[in-house]
Structures are given as structure tokens and as C-alpha cells.
Scaffold this motif. Structure first.
Motif, short mmCIF file in Angstrom:
data_model
loop_
_atom_site.label_atom_id
_atom_site.label_comp_id
_atom_site.label_asym_id
_atom_site.label_seq_id
_atom_site.Cartn_x
_atom_site.Cartn_y
_atom_site.Cartn_z
N SER A 248 1.04 -0.82 0.25
CA SER A 248 -0.36 -0.24 -0.21
C SER A 248 0.79 1.19 -0.31
O SER A 248 1.94 1.28 0.80
CB SER A 248 -1.20 -0.18 0.80
OG SER A 248 -1.73 0.97 1.33
N THR B 175 -7.29 -8.88 -6.32
CA THR B 175 -6.64 -9.19 -5.27
C THR B 175 -7.04 -7.70 -4.82
O THR B 175 -7.33 -7.60 -3.17
CB THR B 175 -5.14 -9.01 -6.14
OG1 THR B 175 -4.44 -10.37 -6.06
CG2 THR B 175 -4.60 -8.87 -4.53
N LEU B 176 -7.16 -6.74 -5.55
CA LEU B 176 -7.65 -5.09 -4.50
C LEU B 176 -8.90 -5.14 -4.05
O LEU B 176 -8.77 -4.83 -2.84
CB LEU B 176 -7.52 -3.80 -5.85
CG LEU B 176 -5.81 -3.71 -6.23
CD1 LEU B 176 -5.64 -2.93 -7.23
CD2 LEU B 176 -4.74 -3.17 -4.70
N ALA B 177 -9.54 -5.93 -4.59
CA ALA B 177 -10.91 -5.77 -4.19
C ALA B 177 -11.31 -6.74 -2.92
O ALA B 177 -11.91 -6.49 -2.15
CB ALA B 177 -12.44 -6.35 -4.78
N ALA B 178 -10.38 -7.83 -2.96
CA ALA B 178 -10.02 -8.70 -1.88
C ALA B 178 -9.65 -8.33 -0.56
O ALA B 178 -9.58 -8.67 0.48
CB ALA B 178 -9.95 -10.45 -2.26
N THR B 179 -8.11 -7.44 -0.68
CA THR B 179 -7.17 -7.20 0.59
C THR B 179 -7.55 -6.18 0.38
O THR B 179 -7.48 -5.63 1.90
CB THR B 179 -5.91 -7.38 -0.33
OG1 THR B 179 -6.05 -6.50 -1.72
CG2 THR B 179 -6.01 -8.94 -0.13
N LYS B 180 -8.94 -5.46 0.02
CA LYS B 180 -8.95 -3.75 0.86
C LYS B 180 -7.89 -2.92 1.06
O LYS B 180 -7.81 -3.41 2.94
CB LYS B 180 -10.11 -4.22 2.07
CG LYS B 180 -10.92 -5.18 1.96
CD LYS B 180 -12.19 -5.46 2.68
CE LYS B 180 -13.53 -5.84 1.88
NZ LYS B 180 -13.83 -5.60 0.72
N GLY B 181 -6.94 -2.29 0.65
CA GLY B 181 -6.02 -1.82 0.48
C GLY B 181 -5.10 -1.96 1.64
O GLY B 181 -4.29 -1.23 1.76
N LYS B 182 -4.25 -2.97 1.14
CA LYS B 182 -2.99 -4.17 1.66
C LYS B 182 -2.20 -4.06 0.01
O LYS B 182 -0.84 -3.38 0.37
CB LYS B 182 -2.86 -5.44 2.07
CG LYS B 182 -4.30 -5.87 3.20
CD LYS B 182 -3.76 -7.22 3.64
CE LYS B 182 -4.54 -7.52 5.10
NZ LYS B 182 -4.43 -8.15 5.15
N GLN C 4 3.48 -8.50 0.80
CA GLN C 4 2.92 -9.00 1.66
C GLN C 4 3.78 -8.89 3.01
O GLN C 4 3.77 -7.94 3.92
CB GLN C 4 1.57 -8.90 2.38
CG GLN C 4 1.05 -9.28 2.77
CD GLN C 4 -0.06 -10.41 3.11
OE1 GLN C 4 -1.28 -10.67 2.60
NE2 GLN C 4 -1.55 -9.56 4.12
N THR D 86 -1.21 -1.43 -3.84
CA THR D 86 -1.76 -0.13 -4.97
C THR D 86 -0.98 -1.12 -6.28
O THR D 86 -0.41 -1.98 -6.09
CB THR D 86 -0.19 0.60 -4.37
OG1 THR D 86 -0.93 0.87 -3.19
CG2 THR D 86 -0.53 2.15 -5.35
#
Length: 281
Positions: A123, A201-208, A184, A210
Motif C-alpha cells: 500500500s 486482489t485489490l477488492a479482496a485485500t482492501k487497501g493492502k 505482503q 497498490t
């Protein structure tokens, strides 16, 4: 392309009501056995150790049904998929496999989608990766072993070397999930995935993570069959044509929130059976 003849023997009953005649000499009678590396959402993944799920899984289930067959997954690491197909452990590879000249020397393809590549970073993109390949110089990039991202990064390293810039470190890992975890955990600065995979991935990890860069937005993916196996390519292509005409393909694009640009048939205007690559390299 040759016409597929109806199967006999133990598969006659299952193929009697089929819309498309299934290929002969299946790995398991009455079943379309497919190889997949179920760690690449939204195409194929596992939730809680269950059965594979995703776009490819729904699609192959529908294609098998139109051949009067059941679909069965063999879930293995990505770099083992072509050997499993060559060894007749599977009938096809159904794993968002990118169509490359190197792979076309080993297998034939029935194309079904067009996608690009994306680099995801922690992120905030702390290493400020934006331009490919110059911003990758000296960085560590995680890729799926045997996937197209590994090929692209190897090519980019040659370009960096020609420019007199330090090469990136390519971290080749068994699957997409491992590549994501490498970023990660701080072992890698970025990881390569498909444009649809990045969105999932972006939808599932919510801000982790970019989205740092997108590139190579012209790659076709396809279902792979053994080299020269015209009968299986024909059957898969005809089943896919029916799936597209029925609206099932468009419904899956919407279900998995894939962008309209990924629709191979809207982009190319070709039928699956006509665009299957068989015979040559």
C-alpha cells in the motif's frame, strides 16, 4: 479443422444427449479432466481448502456439460500443467494460460480471453514503481514460476542491462498466492499478476496493495490441448462457441467483474473453433 466423430464404447451413453461430440481417449471415461493451478483469482482459486472456483471453473463445467461429460480438476503447480497434459493425466489445461510462441511449440490453444499484466506493490507504493522496466531496476519482483510474468521480467532485465542499469531480482515462486505473500511479508517490492487478477486482489485485500503499473495489454489466454490433438481442440472450440452464443460467457464476465476489454470474441470477432491453434508451432 477436422470434424470430431462421436465416441463409442463406455462413453456412448454420456455423449448420446451431448450438443457437441466429445473427444475420444479421455483420461477418465465420461469425464473431462482438466489441469489447473487454483491460486489465480478470479480465474481459479480455492476458499477454505474447498473445490476450485472462479471464471475458468464455471466455464469448463459448462463446456464439459455440452459434451455430455463431467468436469474434474487436477490442481497442481502451474509449471507442472504442461507435463501433466503431455503425460495424459489431463485432457486439457484450464488455468488462464497465456498463449506464447514458446508454449505453442508444446501445446495447442483454444483462445477465450485477452488480458494485460499488472504490478502490485505494498500500500502506498513505497518504492515508487510506475514505469516498466526502468523503475524495476534494483528492485525485487515476485512472479509465478513458469507463467508469462517470469518471461516478461527476464526480457526486461535484458533491456535494463543494455541500458546500463542494475537488473531487478526476479523471485520465482510456485503460484500467484506465494508471489502476493512475498510482497505482503516484505521479501519482494512488487508482484506480477494479470489485470483481472489485480482487480480481484485489490477488492479482496482492501487497501493492502497498490496498483503500480499496467503493461502488455494484448495477451491472449486459452484452453490448452496436446500438440496436434485436433479432435479435442475442435470439441472444446465448438462447445465454447455454443457457450458464447448462449450468453453464458458474457454472464461470467459480469459475474466476476471482468472488464469488457477482456472479451476475446468481441475484440476479435472470431469463433472459438475457427481460432483454435493446432498443428504448427
Amino acid at each position: 479443422m477436422a470434424t470430431v466423430s462421436a465416441c463409442g464404447g463406455s462413453e456412448t451413453a454420456s455423449s448420446a444427449a451431448a450438443d457437441v461430440a466429445p473427444p475420444e481417449n479421455l483420461a477418465s471415461s465420461g469425464t473431462l479432466t482438466y489441469g489447473t493451478a487454483a491460486s489465480f483469482p478470479p480465474f481459479e482459486s480455492k476458499a477454505g481448502g474447498g473445490d476450485p472456483q472462479g471464471f475458468d471453473i464455471d466455464m469448463i463445467t459448462a463446456l464439459a456439460k455440452s459434451m455430455g461429460l463431467k468436469a474434474k480438476a487436477l490442481d497442481i503447480d502451474f509449471d507442472g500443467l504442461i507435463p501433466a497434459l503431455a503425460g495424459r493425466r489431463t485432457d486439457v489445461i484450464n488455468s488462464a494460460m497465456y498463449i506464447t510462441p514458446e508454449r505453442e511449440k508444446q501445446v495447442d490453444f483454444v483462445p477465450y480471453m485477452v488480458i494485460g499484466e499488472t504490478l502490485l506493490t505494498p500500500s502506498g507504493n513505497p518504492k515508487k514503481i510506475a514505469k516498466v522496466p526502468e523503475d524495476l531496476s534494483g528492485k525485487t519482483v515476485a512472479v509465478t514460476r513458469g507463467a508469462i510474468g517470469e518471461t516478461y521480467m527476464t526480457e526486461y532485465n535484458k533491456e535494463l542491462k543494455q541500458r546500463g542499469q542494475p537488473e531487478m531480482k526476479i523471485m520465482s515462486l510456485p503460484n500467484n498466492q506465494d508471489a502476493m505473500l512475498a510482497v505482503q511479508s516484505g521479501r519482494a517490492d512488487a508482484f506480477d499478476t494479470s489485470t483481472p487478477g489485480a482487480a480481484a486482489t485489490l477488492a479482496a485485500t482492501k487497501g493492502k496493495f497498490t496498483l503500480a503499473a499496467t503493461f502488455k495489454n494484448e495477451t491472449r489466454i486459452g484452453i490448452a490441448v496436446r500438440k496436434g490433438d485436433t479432435a479435442t481442440a475442435t470439441a472444446v472450440g465448438k462447445a465454447l462457441d455454443l457457450f458464447v452464443k448462449s450468453g453464458g460467457y458474457a454472464d461470467l464476465l459480469a459475474k466476476y467483474k471482468l472488464p469488457k476489454e477482456t472479451n476475446y470474441f468481441a475484440t476479435s470477432g472470431a469463433s472459438a473453433s475457427a481460432s483454435a491453434t493446432t498443428g504448427g508451432s
